[in-house]
Design an enzyme around this catalytic site. Structure first.
Site, PDB file in Angstrom:
ATOM      1  N   LYS A 177       0.857  -1.175   0.000  1.00 17.94           N
ATOM      2  CA  LYS A 177       0.000   0.000   0.000  1.00 17.94           C
ATOM      3  C   LYS A 177       0.897   1.229   0.000  1.00 17.94           C
ATOM      4  O   LYS A 177       1.512   1.568   1.018  1.00 17.94           O
ATOM      5  CB  LYS A 177      -0.915   0.002   1.226  1.00 17.94           C
ATOM      6  N   ILE A 178       0.975   1.880  -1.138  1.00 21.17           N
ATOM      7  CA  ILE A 178       1.874   3.004  -1.309  1.00 21.17           C
ATOM      8  C   ILE A 178       1.067   4.292  -1.218  1.00 21.17           C
ATOM      9  O   ILE A 178       0.231   4.576  -2.073  1.00 21.17           O
ATOM     10  CB  ILE A 178       2.610   2.929  -2.662  1.00 21.17           C
TER      11      ILE A 178
END
Length: 305
Positions: free
Chosen positions: A167-168
């Site tokens: 999850k960026i």
């Protein structure tokens, strides 16, 4: 994009409280039911947008058990387990696995502004959680203050079998997602974005396969992801343009308070109380949120009526 195992929208469940500050356990069940009815592909609990930093260990354990039992496999559930202490993170991972969680999510080890895990310490903490045998989503969020360069993330993806999703949500997330996907190849099974989908179109263009938003309007954001993954970028862009004012207001003005305010307006929960030192939404901020939401007719505003 055919190698991606994970895609879609996996929002964070807010934690409802009674006006006296106690956790509203029955309200939590309604939150989860509403999210399932919003058509989500998965649910994350105990994350930052769940106010995990304001919840005791005993409350965390109770919420984990209640949430997994109540969802009962209707959608996968991710349990956030972040902590500076590796032994605590591992214990939380074991608990989540034993209770039937599909995955755990964790930030790199940090505590305040000065205690931050080195690359070696970060790798080792994730490796030890991987030994528990439950899939892991790595959360690359500004809150931790830990720099996670792409070469480190690629090495972790390649060397830690259970590390599946990333999850960026750092600044310029699209550029990092693009670099991560190009360097990591098939080891990156689920490149996701976050930050309430404020950069979703750019991130999807960069190769993201999914998003972790709040529980505010996942029913209206999911079509953006679905259309883009199906190759219909024009449809994705058109839908994104419709929801962007709400997303922007949530991201820039409300934070995690937005979903709870909307859930009160829609009869999902009875109170949008946030524990001190979080201030309540200003009435004007709340009013504008509802003003932006109402023309879109999201599930959240009608679910409990």
């Amino acid at each position: 994009m055919t190698h991606y195992t994970y895609s879609g929208i996996w929002p964070v469940a807010p934690t409802p409280f009674h006006p006296d500050g106690q956790v509203d356990m029955e309200g939590m069940k309604r939150v989860l039911d509403c999210m399932v009815d919003q058509g989500v592909d998965g649910i994350c609990i105990l994350a930052n947008f769940s106010e995990q930093f304001l919840i005791s260990d005993a409350e965390r354990a109770a919420l984990t058990k209640l949430s997994l039992e109540h969802v009962a496999g209707r959608v996968p559930v991710i349990v956030t387990i972040s902590h500076f202490a590796t032994d605590i993170v591992v214990a939380r991972a074991r608990e989540a696995k034993d209770l039937g969680a599909a995955m755990v999510m964790m930030m790199p080890p940090y505590h305040g502004a000065l205690l931050k895990g080195t690359p070696e310490q970060t790798f080792e903490q994730f490796r030890r959680v991987g030994e528990v045998g439950i899939p892991i989503m790595l959360q690359d969020a500004p809150l931790s203050g830990v720099e996670l360069p792409v070469p480190l993330l690629v090495k972790m993806a390649q060397d830690i079998e259970m590390l599946k999703l990333f999850k960026i949500e750092c600044p310029q997330a699209a550029a990092k997602l693009r670099a991560l996907i190009e360097a990591g190849g098939a080891a990156i099974e689920g490149p996701f974005d976050g930050e309430e989908a404020i950069t979703l179109m750019a991130d999807l263009d960069a190769g993201a396969s999914g998003t972790m938003t709040s529980a505010l309007i996942p029913d209206l954001i999911k079509p953006v992801v679905t259309a883009h993954l199906a190759g219909d970028r024009a449809a994705a862009m058109a839908q994104y343009a419709k929801v962007l004012p709400v997303v922007n207001h949530e991201n820039r003005q409300c934070g995690f308070r937005a979903a709870k305010a909307a859930m009160v307006a829609g009869g999902v929960i009875a109170s949008d109380f946030c524990r001190h030192p979080i201030p309540p939404l200003h009435p004007q901020t709340r009013a504008m949120l509802l003003e932006l939401l109402q023309p879109l007719d999201p599930v959240v505003l009608n679910w409990g009526k």
